[in-house]
Enzyme design. Structure first.
Site, PDB file in Angstrom:
ATOM      1  N   HIS A   1      -1.576   2.354   5.252  1.00 47.02           N
ATOM      2  CA  HIS A   1      -1.057   3.084   6.417  1.00 47.02           C
ATOM      3  C   HIS A   1       0.233   3.814   6.044  1.00 47.02           C
ATOM      4  O   HIS A   1       0.384   5.002   6.268  1.00 47.02           O
ATOM      5  CB  HIS A   1      -0.826   2.091   7.555  1.00 47.02           C
ATOM      6  CG  HIS A   1       0.003   2.622   8.683  1.00 47.02           C
ATOM      7  ND1 HIS A   1      -0.433   3.639   9.491  1.00 47.02           N
ATOM      8  CD2 HIS A   1       1.236   2.272   9.125  1.00 47.02           C
ATOM      9  CE1 HIS A   1       0.507   3.903  10.388  1.00 47.02           C
ATOM     10  NE2 HIS A   1       1.530   3.094  10.183  1.00 47.02           N
TER      11      HIS A   1
ATOM     12  N   TYR B   1      -6.452  -6.466   4.625  1.00 49.94           N
ATOM     13  CA  TYR B   1      -7.474  -6.239   5.655  1.00 49.94           C
ATOM     14  C   TYR B   1      -8.687  -5.447   5.170  1.00 49.94           C
ATOM     15  O   TYR B   1      -9.567  -5.157   5.954  1.00 49.94           O
ATOM     16  CB  TYR B   1      -6.851  -5.576   6.893  1.00 49.94           C
ATOM     17  CG  TYR B   1      -6.077  -4.288   6.647  1.00 49.94           C
ATOM     18  CD1 TYR B   1      -6.748  -3.067   6.550  1.00 49.94           C
ATOM     19  CD2 TYR B   1      -4.690  -4.303   6.506  1.00 49.94           C
ATOM     20  CE1 TYR B   1      -6.044  -1.896   6.328  1.00 49.94           C
ATOM     21  CE2 TYR B   1      -3.983  -3.128   6.279  1.00 49.94           C
ATOM     22  CZ  TYR B   1      -4.666  -1.930   6.192  1.00 49.94           C
ATOM     23  OH  TYR B   1      -3.979  -0.768   5.976  1.00 49.94           O
TER      24      TYR B   1
ATOM     25  N   ARG C   1      -9.037   6.533   5.187  1.00 47.11           N
ATOM     26  CA  ARG C   1      -7.673   6.563   4.661  1.00 47.11           C
ATOM     27  C   ARG C   1      -7.687   5.821   3.334  1.00 47.11           C
ATOM     28  O   ARG C   1      -7.830   4.593   3.315  1.00 47.11           O
ATOM     29  CB  ARG C   1      -6.752   5.866   5.662  1.00 47.11           C
ATOM     30  CG  ARG C   1      -5.281   6.020   5.398  1.00 47.11           C
ATOM     31  CD  ARG C   1      -4.486   5.158   6.362  1.00 47.11           C
ATOM     32  NE  ARG C   1      -4.555   3.750   5.975  1.00 47.11           N
ATOM     33  CZ  ARG C   1      -4.559   2.732   6.822  1.00 47.11           C
ATOM     34  NH1 ARG C   1      -4.511   2.935   8.107  1.00 47.11           N
ATOM     35  NH2 ARG C   1      -4.619   1.489   6.387  1.00 47.11           N
TER      36      ARG C   1
END
Lengths: 360, 334
Positions: free
Chosen positions: A260, A269, A256
């Site tokens: 998100h 992260y 990705r």
């Protein structure tokens, strides 16, 4: 079938490498027409992702979970299906649904906030986008089992992400599908993160495709940024399901590229270096490199595809700029086939309240 | 039709009536499927599906893997593709793993898709206690379902309603949770199943009375009738209303009954806090306040996890508790 036949290969299937070179025998590749069609869908899919992202920043969409970087998975999942087949997408699979032929504006109704689902799932054979994780996989099994009982030649493509494979419903769906020999292809887009949680905190299995063996379901791994390999592996899985071999599990290894959703801060992260490493494996660049080297993708064809993508984006902008005011009375109209007396009272109450507002 | 040669109706149990409802629905409509745990050759742990696999084949009545979310989730997909699934949850507390599917999908898909996707699913749940069952076998879980918009929730209390309400549930275009009172599965009645019963959304007055109204559903209906019998012997005339349909709720019948007596007690065996009994009490109070001679009382179970068998009699509503509540309704002659 012995358990060895159920296990995926150690390395994901790849047909074209990140530089566009064929890494398998050339006759393993999908036809040039199929690859060109897929490439066009990739170009349009990328444009949809980037346009939607821009529309979030303009406040036209409440939220958009982008599949930027995963477009090869998105388009292949749809292109291997026949008209009578069903697609079960998640909230991130807008591009898949559009590739199925649904108007992007209808697909984005959910994320715009006008209603929960903007298209007709029965007419399109696309289930409403699932926002809870893995629950839709069981619905996919039910649709497939009904098809079997009714003697329909239908396969169901059931999509989820890596995080969803930790949910109980993922496991119940695989088990039910195997026991009922339902024609379902479970397609896991492993993009390495479930919001912020990396795959290593999600599962320590050799791969997510290995999870099939416990249920007697054949698992396969595929390079999720190689649209040729995806068409080949998913196409074969659909055919196996269609010919009565029961459910199939396919794990695509992809990434990705964006957060998100716009509400997420991916820098908390993961590092820029990680993201950069994946940029060189971009599915569009790879597909373009291969097709160009083969002389299949000419400048004219590129311009034509870009023009189509621009038209889709323009229609999205126009459709999403329109300020639709949903009818408040619709709040009560679809809860039951016939509203209960209690809902009729509440509808009348709201109508009265609104009429007083209008009078002011 | 359970009719003997003399033309009289035989006594049948609620379990038999439910079995007949399934059989008749499956005979009339090929798209009706029955599945769950142990519902196949065994015929269900309470034998409600007895003989259905033999009669209709294993494509129509079948056992699934032991996974409640899977059962309900698969029912959603079957309904999406033209079937009318009926699922058995075996026991009340065993249905909780399926709760997400029920609440997030079964109840909402019609709404999410503006009516494009109907969910004609029947979820049969043997509910409530009074049978000496061990833990997780006696919950009254109605409040969870009643609180979920999109679900119809029925609680039959008579043999005739067992048949009629299950038929109505299966015929409904919407998802219906049928709470089958385990305690009453083997109660018998002499009934003609072909006599139409009031439909979904209707309450009925089971016993006429003039002094106070007992409002009950499911397992509590026979108890309320028993209390009315005892009260009659003591000279007090109690009316008994069987709610039958928890959603939609029949405010009209219930409130007309309460207005006719001016006093009411709501009886249900679930925990009382934030319960269906609470909701009925509030609705009756809001609508009948000026007709009431006393506050509406509730007689329910305690707010505790369902107790072990040796203690359940202390927890469950009883005739005495109902009559005590009636006695507290501010009588002029008291």
């Amino acid at each position: 079938m012995s358990h060895a036949d159920l296990l995926p290969a150690d390395v994901p299937v790849q047909l074209i490498d990140p530089d566009g070179r064929v890494t398998a025998s050339a006759d393993a590749l999908p036809s040039p027409e199929a690859l060109l069609r897929a490439h066009e869908a990739l170009v349009i899919g990328r444009r949809i992702n980037d346009q939607a992202y821009a529309l979030v920043r303009q406040g036209r969409l409440a939220v958009y979970p982008s599949s930027h970087g995963q477009e090869a998975c998105e388009v292949a999942a749809t292109l291997v299906l026949e008209q009578q087949d069903w697609l079960f997408p998640t909230y991130r699979d807008t591009v898949s649904i559009v590739s199925r032929g649904v108007d992007p504006v209808e697909v984005l109704v959910l994320l715009k906030g006008d209603w929960h689902s903007g298209y007709d799932p029965v007419a399109t054979k696309v289930a409403p986008q699932a926002t809870p994780l893995a629950t839709q996989l069981l619905h996919a099994v039910g649709v497939a089992h009904a098809a079997t009982l009714r003697g329909e030649d239908t396969v169901v493509m059931a999509m989820c992400g890596d995080g969803a494979t930790s949910e109980g419903d993922f496991h119940e769906a695989l088990n039910f599908a195997a026991v009922f020999k339902a024609p379902v292809v479970f397609f896991v887009q492993n993009n390495e993160f479930a919001i912020s949680v990396p795959l290593a905190r999600q599962s320590v299995a050799p791969s997510l495709a290995h999870k099939g063996v416990g249920y007697g379901v054949r698992g396969q791994r595929v390079d999720g940024n190689d649209v040729a390999a995806l068409l080949s592996v998913l196409g074969a899985a659909v055919e196996a399901a269609r010919s009565g071999e029961g459910p199939q599990l396919v794990e695509a290894h992809t990434y990705r590229m964006q957060a998100h959703t716009n509400a997420d801060d991916a820098t908390r992260y993961r590092t820029d270096d990680d993201v950069e490493a994946w940029r060189s494996r971009d599915p569009l660049l790879r597909s373009a490199a291969y097709l160009t080297a083969q002389g299949l993708l000419t400048d004219d064809r590129v311009a034509e595809m870009d023009e189509k993508a621009e038209q889709v984006a323009a229609a999205m902008r126009a459709g999403l700029m329109a300020d639709v005011q949903p009818d408040p009375q619709e709040l009560f109209q679809h809860v039951y086939a016939e509203p209960t007396p209690q809902l009729r009272e509440q509808a009348a109450f709201l109508a009265e309240e609104l009429s007083r507002e209008d009078a002011v | 039709m359970a009719e003997n040669p003399a033309g009289q109706h035989e006594k049948i149990t609620m379990a038999q009536a439910l079995n007949r409802a399934l059989r008749d629905a499956m005979t009339e409509d090929d798209s009706v499927l029955m599945f769950g745990e142990d519902v196949g050759p065994l015929g269900g742990v309470f034998r409600i599906t007895d003989g259905l696999t033999a009669e209709f084949g294993e494509n129509r009545c079948f056992d699934t893997p032991l996974a409640e979310s899977g059962i309900v989730g698969m029912a959603v997909g079957l309904a999406m593709n033209g079937m009318r699934p009926v699922v058995e949850m075996q026991f009340d507390a065993f249905a909780y793993p399926a709760f997400e599917q029920v609440v997030s999908h079964v109840a909402k898909l019609r709404n999410r898709t503006k009516g494009k996707l109907a969910m004609p699913i029947t979820i049969r749940i043997p509910y409530a206690g009074g049978i000496g069952g061990v833990e997780h076998h006696c919950d009254s879980s109605e409040a969870y379902y009643v609180h979920t918009p999109g679900l119809t929730v029925l609680a039959p209390a008579t043999v005739a309603d067992g048949y009629a309400m299950l038929r109505a549930a299966i015929a409904s275009p919407d998802p219906v949770v049928v709470l089958e009172p385990k305690k009453l599965y083997f109660s018998k009645d002499e009934v003609d199943l072909e006599v139409p019963q009031p439909g979904i959304g209707r309450a009925v007055v089971r016993r006429e009375g003039t002094d106070a109204t007992l409002i009950a559903y499911g397992t509590s209906v026979p108890l309320a009738l028993e209390a009315a019998d005892v009260a009659a012997a003591e000279g007090r005339s109690l009316q008994v209303v069987d709610v039958r349909s928890l959603v939609p709720f029949d405010d009209e019948t219930v409130c007309a009954a309460v207005r006719s007596t001016g006093r009411a007690v709501v009886v249900a065996e679930s925990a009382g806090f934030a319960s269906v009994a609470s909701e009925i009490t509030a609705r009756v109070t809001e609508r009948c306040f000026h007709h009431l001679a006393a506050p509406v009382r509730r007689v329910t179970g305690f707010d505790i996890p369902y107790p072990p068998p040796k203690l359940e009699r202390y927890h469950l509503p009883s005739v005495d508790r109902i009559l005590d509540a009636v006695d507290s309704l501010q009588w002029d002659d008291a």
